[in-house]
Structures are given as structure tokens and as C-alpha cells.
Design an enzyme around this catalytic site. Structure first.
Site, PDB file in Angstrom:
ATOM      1  N   ASP A  61       0.839  -1.191   0.000  1.00 44.56           N
ATOM      2  CA  ASP A  61       0.000   0.000   0.000  1.00 44.56           C
ATOM      3  C   ASP A  61       0.879   1.248   0.000  1.00 44.56           C
ATOM      4  O   ASP A  61       1.971   1.243  -0.566  1.00 44.56           O
ATOM      5  CB  ASP A  61      -0.932  -0.040   1.220  1.00 44.56           C
ATOM      6  CG  ASP A  61      -2.291   0.566   0.943  1.00 44.56           C
ATOM      7  OD1 ASP A  61      -2.365   1.792   0.702  1.00 44.56           O
ATOM      8  OD2 ASP A  61      -3.297  -0.167   0.966  1.00 44.56           O
ATOM      9  N   HIS A  94      -3.674   5.532   3.737  1.00 45.14           N
ATOM     10  CA  HIS A  94      -4.408   4.339   3.306  1.00 45.14           C
ATOM     11  C   HIS A  94      -3.788   3.061   3.852  1.00 45.14           C
ATOM     12  O   HIS A  94      -4.483   2.200   4.411  1.00 45.14           O
ATOM     13  CB  HIS A  94      -4.471   4.302   1.780  1.00 45.14           C
ATOM     14  CG  HIS A  94      -5.422   3.285   1.227  1.00 45.14           C
ATOM     15  ND1 HIS A  94      -5.017   2.043   0.801  1.00 45.14           N
ATOM     16  CD2 HIS A  94      -6.758   3.340   1.038  1.00 45.14           C
ATOM     17  CE1 HIS A  94      -6.062   1.368   0.367  1.00 45.14           C
ATOM     18  NE2 HIS A  94      -7.138   2.139   0.500  1.00 45.14           N
ATOM     19  N   ASN A 186     -13.835  -0.059  -6.036  1.00 45.17           N
ATOM     20  CA  ASN A 186     -14.967   0.841  -5.820  1.00 45.17           C
ATOM     21  C   ASN A 186     -15.454   1.381  -7.157  1.00 45.17           C
ATOM     22  O   ASN A 186     -14.682   1.941  -7.931  1.00 45.17           O
ATOM     23  CB  ASN A 186     -14.572   2.006  -4.914  1.00 45.17           C
ATOM     24  CG  ASN A 186     -14.241   1.555  -3.502  1.00 45.17           C
ATOM     25  OD1 ASN A 186     -14.509   0.416  -3.118  1.00 45.17           O
ATOM     26  ND2 ASN A 186     -13.636   2.437  -2.733  1.00 45.17           N
ATOM     27  N   SER A 258     -11.566  -1.738   0.189  1.00 40.69           N
ATOM     28  CA  SER A 258     -10.271  -1.760   0.871  1.00 40.69           C
ATOM     29  C   SER A 258     -10.427  -2.299   2.285  1.00 40.69           C
ATOM     30  O   SER A 258      -9.714  -3.208   2.716  1.00 40.69           O
ATOM     31  CB  SER A 258      -9.680  -0.350   0.940  1.00 40.69           C
ATOM     32  OG  SER A 258      -8.943  -0.028  -0.192  1.00 40.69           O
TER      33      SER A 258
END
Length: 373
Positions: A61, A94, A186, A258
Site C-alpha cells: 500500500d 491508506h 470501488n 479496501s
């Protein structure tokens, strides 16, 4: 030409499920109350069985920053963005958010509690941003994580186009008994019809979509035949980072696949801790065989095999399987011919039968001709 292709890939790769942040609720509401999914999944009962001791979960990430809820939980990792030692830099927040969902150590009721609070996080920084992956480092990140002790790899990122070597890297992980879990994506971030993102759509990957508090498929998730499981992904409190990469004690809410992916990664860590000798293929089988079926009977594009059932995954007697169930029946190949090994075999059998019939007919005709006066 190679530089042009690389630039196109870099432009096309996006975070699969960057958090959609909501307004912070009143501080009077304790963190445990906000973590509604802990009750839905009966995490307290699951953590009586195991808390994830000894399992390393790689988080590919934006890095993992510092926060009291992650003190002692984060191992030395690496970064493919900037300096190799910048894996503890998380300007976007994130990666820190995903790490917290997986392994935040909790403490008092106003601190975040992860699904597997005794697991360890291996940060692999493949992006400097929470909204777009700045380099196509997924393949390198997977291989590095496998070679440095990860037993579960969480990839809450993805795109419609990523480097072709990423699929080979997924196979490398599976061949080395490592589970790869990735978000389906998404819908708000990708054009309609994009389909489940890579690497989630690759064969063998546990592709995760999201459900809401009521157990319904989240309307914002990308759906498709590659979806394997669903898990809570709506109104999930997460660790947030400030500029400069240092995480502060503010917990916004996140909606997205996520978060759901991180929940499933935490579940996989618990299973690997409870059954340390269990091969990855059987860990995956436990996840899907014990899921609560939802939507259309069997596997479907909205829920996959169903909703994650954490306690059942840890306690149910699940027979071993001969191979990774996600490789045995790829949803994009079908079992009735067309693509895939099964289809090719059927075509070859049909062609072989046709050739035999033709050969017999030719031989019979030749014999008849020879018998004529």
C-alpha cells in the site's frame, strides 16, 4: 515504445478502494461501538480461539505510519517508492488504515482493535498516494513480501491495467504457500463495465467485496464473477495520517472494498495462527466453505461464496482439498467448453472422436471398393 506503454500503465493504475471518509461522529461514542463489525463477526469469540500470534501479514500500500494502536505491530519492510527505508512514511494514510483494521492492538475501548491484534504487519510501500498508485510495483511487492516471511498478503489496491508480471507474482506467492487477498474495487473510481480489478481478478486471489451493517452488498462495490467473499466495508473507523506520514489519533469512517479486504486478511491471519501447518489452499477453502451464502444460491457476482463467517472459519471441521479451489474452477473460464482447460479437453475429445469416425468411414469405403469386380 516501452516508455510509452509504461506511462500508460502508470496512468491507468488506481487504488482499488481508497477510503471514502465520512464525518467523525461524537467523541462520546466509544470506538468499540463504532466498530460494529466486531459484533457482526463475533470477533471476541474468535479471539478467544486465537489472536493471530506468529503470523506476518504484508500490506502492499502507501506505507504504514506511526500510531499508538500500532506500536510494536509493524516490522521492518521496504519501499518501492522513494527511499527503501520510507516504508514507515504514509502521507495518504491508506496503508496505515489497512494495517489498523488487520492488527491494531486495541487496549481501552476508545482505541482501534484489529481482527488479528497479535499478528505482525510487514509494510511494503508500492505507492506514495492514497488515490493513485504512482508506480506499477505490485509484482515486485508481492515477490518481496513472499521472500521476507509474509504468510498473508493484503492488496487493497488495484486497477484495470497493471504490469503483466503481477499475475506471475501471484502464482509465485501461491507456489510458496502464501495467500493473496485483494479488493474488487470501488465503482465510483472506475468506468462502468470495468469489472473486478487486477490483481483481485487473477486466478487464485481471494477477491473481496463489501457488505454494509445489514449484510447487504454495498452499492459502491465493483461486482463480478471473480468475487470470492464479502466482508464488512461500510462505516469502518480507520487510522488516519497527517501530512509528512505521521499518523494522528483521529479515526474517520471509511466505506470501500479496501476495508473489507483488510478484514478478510485479518481472518486469514487468525486461521493461519490456529492451524499453522495448514496449507494456503486449505485456508482458502475454510474461508469459502464456511461463508454464509447470500444472494443467488452458490457463488454469485455480488457476494462470491458468501459473507465471511469468522468463528465458523476457525472452528468448523473442513476437509482438506487437493488443490487451491480458486484455481480449480476459474469463474471466467467456465466448465462447459470454450475457455479453460476443461473446455480445451472437451474440444480435443470431440475432435478425436470425429477423426476416428472419419477414419472408419474411409476404411469401410476402401474395403467396398476393393470387393468390386
Amino acid at each position: 515504445m516501452r516508455a510509452v506503454r509504461k506511462a500508460a500503465v502508470l496512468a491507468a493504475v488506481l487504488v482499488a478502494a481508497a477510503p471514502v471518509l465520512a464525518v467523525q461522529p461524537a467523541w462520546a461514542e466509544m470506538m468499540r461501538d463504532r466498530q460494529w463489525y466486531l459484533k457482526t463477526l463475533d470477533v471476541a469469540a474468535a479471539q478467544q480461539v486465537t489472536a493471530g500470534d506468529g503470523v506476518v501479514v504484508a500490506v502492499l500500500d502507501s506505507g504504514v505510519g506511526t500510531h499508538p494502536d500500532l506500536d510494536g505491530q509493524v516490522l521492518d519492510g521496504t519501499s518501492f517508492v522513494g527511499e527503501p527505508g520510507s516504508f514507515r512514511t504514509d502521507n495518504a494514510g491508506h496503508g496505515s488504515s489497512m494495517a489498523g483494521i488487520i492488527a491494531a492492538k486495541g487496549g481501552s475501548a476508545d482505541h482501534l482493535l484489529g481482527i488479528a491484534p497479535k499478528a505482525k504487519i510487514l509494510p511494503v510501500r508500492i505507492s506514495a498516494s492514497g488515490t493513485a498508485v504512482g508506480a506499477t510495483n505490485i509484482a515486485d511487492g508481492i515477490r518481496w513480501a513472499v521472500d521476507h516471511g509474509a504468510k498473508v498478503i493484503n492488496i487493497s489496491t488495484g486497477g484495470t491495467v497493471i504490469e503483466r508480471t503481477a499475475e506471475d507474482a501471484v502464482r509465485y506467492a501461491l507456489d510458496h504457500d502464501v495467500i493473496v487477498i485483494a479488493g474488487s474495487g470501488n465503482a465510483s473510481q472506475f468506468p462502468s463495465g470495468s469489472g473486478v480489478l487486477a490483481p483481485a481478478r487473477f486466478p487464485g486471489v481471494v477477491a473481496v467485496s463489501a457488505i454494509d451493517r445489514d449484510g447487504n452488498a454495498w452499492a459502491g462495490a465493483i461486482r463480478g464473477p471473480e468475487v470470492v467473499l464479502t466482508a464488512p466495508g461500510v462505516a469502518i473507523p480507520v487510522i488516519s495520517a497527517s501530512g509528512g506520514g505521521r499518523v494522528v489519533g483521529y479515526y474517520p469512517s471509511s466505506d470501500g472494498t479496501s476495508a473489507a479486504t483488510a478484514v478478510v486478511s485479518g481472518a486469514a491471519a487468525l486461521i493461519r495462527a490456529k492451524y499453522p501447518q495448514l496449507p494456503a489452499k486449505d485456508v482458502i477453502q475454510r474461508l469459502i466453505a464456511t461463508a454464509d451464502d447470500a444472494g443467488a444460491p452458490g457463488r454469485d457476482p455480488d457476494y462470491g461464496y458468501g459473507r465471511l463467517n469468522l468463528v465458523k472459519a476457525l472452528t468448523t471441521d473442513v476437509p482438506a482439498v487437493p488443490s487451491n479451489p480458486l484455481l480449480a474452477a476459474s469463474p471466467t473460464t467456465g466448465a462447459a467448453g470454450g475457455k479453460g482447460d476443461g473446455g480445451v479437453d472437451l474440444v480435443l475429445v470431440a475432435a478425436g472422436a470425429g477423426f476416428v469416425v472419419l477414419l472408419v468411414a474411409v476404411l469401410a469405403g476402401w474395403l467396398l471398393l476393393r470387393r468390386r469386380p
